[in-house]
Scaffold this active site. Structure first.
Site, mmCIF file in Angstrom:
data_model
loop_
_atom_site.group_PDB
_atom_site.id
_atom_site.type_symbol
_atom_site.label_atom_id
_atom_site.label_comp_id
_atom_site.label_asym_id
_atom_site.label_seq_id
_atom_site.Cartn_x
_atom_site.Cartn_y
_atom_site.Cartn_z
ATOM 1 N N SER A 1 -10.178 -0.765 7.029
ATOM 2 C CA SER A 1 -9.652 -0.561 5.676
ATOM 3 C C SER A 1 -8.973 -1.766 5.052
ATOM 4 C CB SER A 1 -8.671 0.622 5.671
ATOM 5 O OG SER A 1 -9.344 1.822 5.905
ATOM 6 N N LYS B 1 0.837 -1.200 0.000
ATOM 7 C CA LYS B 1 0.000 0.000 0.000
ATOM 8 C C LYS B 1 0.872 1.249 0.000
ATOM 9 C CE LYS B 1 -3.941 2.011 2.534
ATOM 10 N NZ LYS B 1 -4.811 1.867 3.727
ATOM 11 N N SER C 1 -9.752 1.932 2.964
ATOM 12 C CA SER C 1 -8.875 2.725 2.110
ATOM 13 C C SER C 1 -7.841 1.886 1.359
ATOM 14 C CB SER C 1 -8.143 3.759 2.975
ATOM 15 O OG SER C 1 -7.302 3.107 3.938
#
Length: 506
Positions: free
Chosen positions: A196, A97, A172
């Site tokens: 998330s 990420k 997210s």
């Protein structure tokens, strides 16, 4: 093993093929690169990876050479003939990420403000994966500074769901989920502050683990809510998550919040060779189902049906399933957003365009300079949360909002802890619906925040939780449920999920 089979394989499948000499790490990396490049040329790209690392193939060659050298020097035959001592992940790629540091690579957090920032070091979890032989493959898209539930708040544009490209992949960490589900990576790191990892995993039909707070180091993760943030994993099977946990968990001197599980917890270390619960072990397990979540408004009938199917399966394994009440859960979402925005306002104060962030007009007065840099650099959702956080922390309201929310958080943690003294697990849906259409909630912050209804209490209580794919909706959208355990009980959570994974109907 052809290229398509490679991009559909789990880490453990690829590991077996590498050790058998059937494929090379270079073949693996090239197969995923080809999928990524083909997707970027499509009319409706996933937007999962924002960068495929140019040196991934070089690292793959190095891994192949090391494996060949060890095989030649040891002349070992049999199952371990292709393994390399101390490097259980040798040659296996993973995606990262965009808010997790990879040395020398951009780490932009999906924000214009950090467009030029490169990480000067590896995050501890990345470093431990590298030390085990794994290869960083690329950066994944995310909501800006991890603030969102749909991966639409990103300077790179939205990430689409591989199952239906008109819908969100969740957020997210939606880019990480879409990369694994879309065949662009076999495994991915995400972060979660209030769901998330688990929400994108549910929307994309993956396993998504949020570990106990402190089990994995946060060093090298750009902070959003420091008392809530945790790195998590996306995978297509339980064994991949167990393999990753076995090499990444534990105390880190660079993160004072990381720790080793207290001996009194009786926690069993998670190992690569994880066995599911036996029939006898299942007969002594107890699972709690909170009424506040099951009866929550807005739960789609398809989600309820798949959740009841999972409960029926639990009962068929002789697990004792009981409905319970957790009154404090009704306050979880507002408490989460008060705590998280307050911590975000504090953490993001460092991005002022002087030490971090893009520089603005240096002739402006300092206050005007800060305002100009943050207004142009932060997106609307990040600005909204900073404003709310500063309001919550302001001198006139901190007692009414922040300190009260901290007390209620303690109540939520206390209720969950007490419940898990009597039950081994809490089970509930991961989300009220399947993946929703892109654009449906982006202009309605309250609707977006309510996406976290089933997940935030886990972060507030610092518990481990795993989103498990249990089926699909009538329109083919993946549906996930959560298995939540006591602190440090990742092994038990994974073992129950593995029994489900290996059940004949799965």
């Amino acid at each position: 093993m052809d290229a398509h089979a490679i991009t559909c394989a789990s880490w453990n499948m690829l590991k077996a093929q590498l050790e058998a000499g059937a494929i090379s790490s270079l073949q693996i990396v090239r197969a995923f690169r080809n999928v990524y490049e083909e997707d970027t040329r499509s009319a409706s790209p996933l937007g999962a990876l924002v960068e495929f690392f140019s040196d991934a193939e070089e690292h793959a060659r190095t891994a192949d050479n090391l494996r060949a050298s060890c095989a030649q020097s040891t002349k070992t035959a049999g199952a371990n003939g292709g393994s390399v001592s101390g490097k259980p992940l040798l040659g296996l790629p993973f995606a990262v990420k965009d808010n997790i540091s990879v040395k020398g690579k951009h780490c932009t957090c999906g924000s214009k403000l950090l467009a030029d920032y490169r990480a000067p070091y590896d995050a501890t979890v990345v470093a431990r994966l590298r030390a085990a032989g794994a290869i960083p493959l690329g950066r994944t898209n995310m909501d800006e500074f991890a603030m969102g539930s749909s991966t639409e708040y990103s300077v790179y544009g939205p990430t689409r769901n591989p199952r239906d490209r008109s819908r969100t992949s969740g957020g997210s960490s939606g880019g990480s989920a879409a990369a694994v589900a879309g065949g662009q990576a076999p495994f991915a790191l995400g972060t979660e502050t209030g769901g998330s990892v688990r929400l994108p995993a549910a929307y994309c039909g993956l396993y998504g683990l949020k570990p106990t707070y402190g089990l994995l180091s946060r060093y090298g993760v750009v902070a959003f809510g420091s008392s809530l943030d945790q790195i998590g994993f996306f995978a297509t099977c339980i064994d991949d998550i167990a393999l990753a946990l076995s090499v990444t968990s534990g105390k880190d001197l660079y993160d004072s919040t990381s720790t080793c599980p207290p001996p009194a917890t009786g926690r069993h270390a998670v190992s690569h060779h994880l066995a599911p619960f036996s029939a006898h072990e299942c007969s002594i397990l107890r699972a709690a189902v909170p009424r506040e979540l099951v009866d929550a408004p807005g739960v789609h009938p398809d989600v309820s049906a798949q959740f009841q199917r999972f409960l029926t399966w639990l009962r068929a394994q002789n697990v004792q399933v009981e409905e319970v009440t957790l009154p404090a859960l009704q306050a979880a979402v507002p408490v989460y957003y008060l705590v998280a925005t307050a911590e975000a306002a504090s953490n993001l104060a460092r991005f002022d365009g002087i030490r971090y962030g893009q520089r603005g007009d240096t002739d402006a007065l300092l206050e005007n300079y800060y305002r100009a840099v943050r207004t142009s650099g932060f997106g609307p959702e990040v600005q909204r949360r900073i404003i709310v956080g500063n309001y919550v922390l302001s001198r006139h309201f901190s007692g009414d909002y922040y300190r009260t929310s901290v007390r209620v958080r303690s109540r939520i943690e206390q209720e969950c802890t007490q419940l898990l003294c009597s039950y081994h697990f809490i089970v509930c849906p991961t989300a009220a619906t399947g993946a929703f259409p892109l654009g449906e909630r982006i202009h309605d912050p309250l609707a977006m925040y309510c996406s976290d209804l089933f997940t935030t209490f886990v972060n507030l209580a610092r518990l481990p939780a795993l989103s498990v794919p249990v089926g699909t909706s009538g329109t083919g959208l993946p549906i996930g449920i959560q298995i939540i355990g006591s602190q440090w009980q990742e092994c038990a959570v994974l073992r129950l999920a593995k029994r489900w994974e290996e059940a004949p109907h799965v």
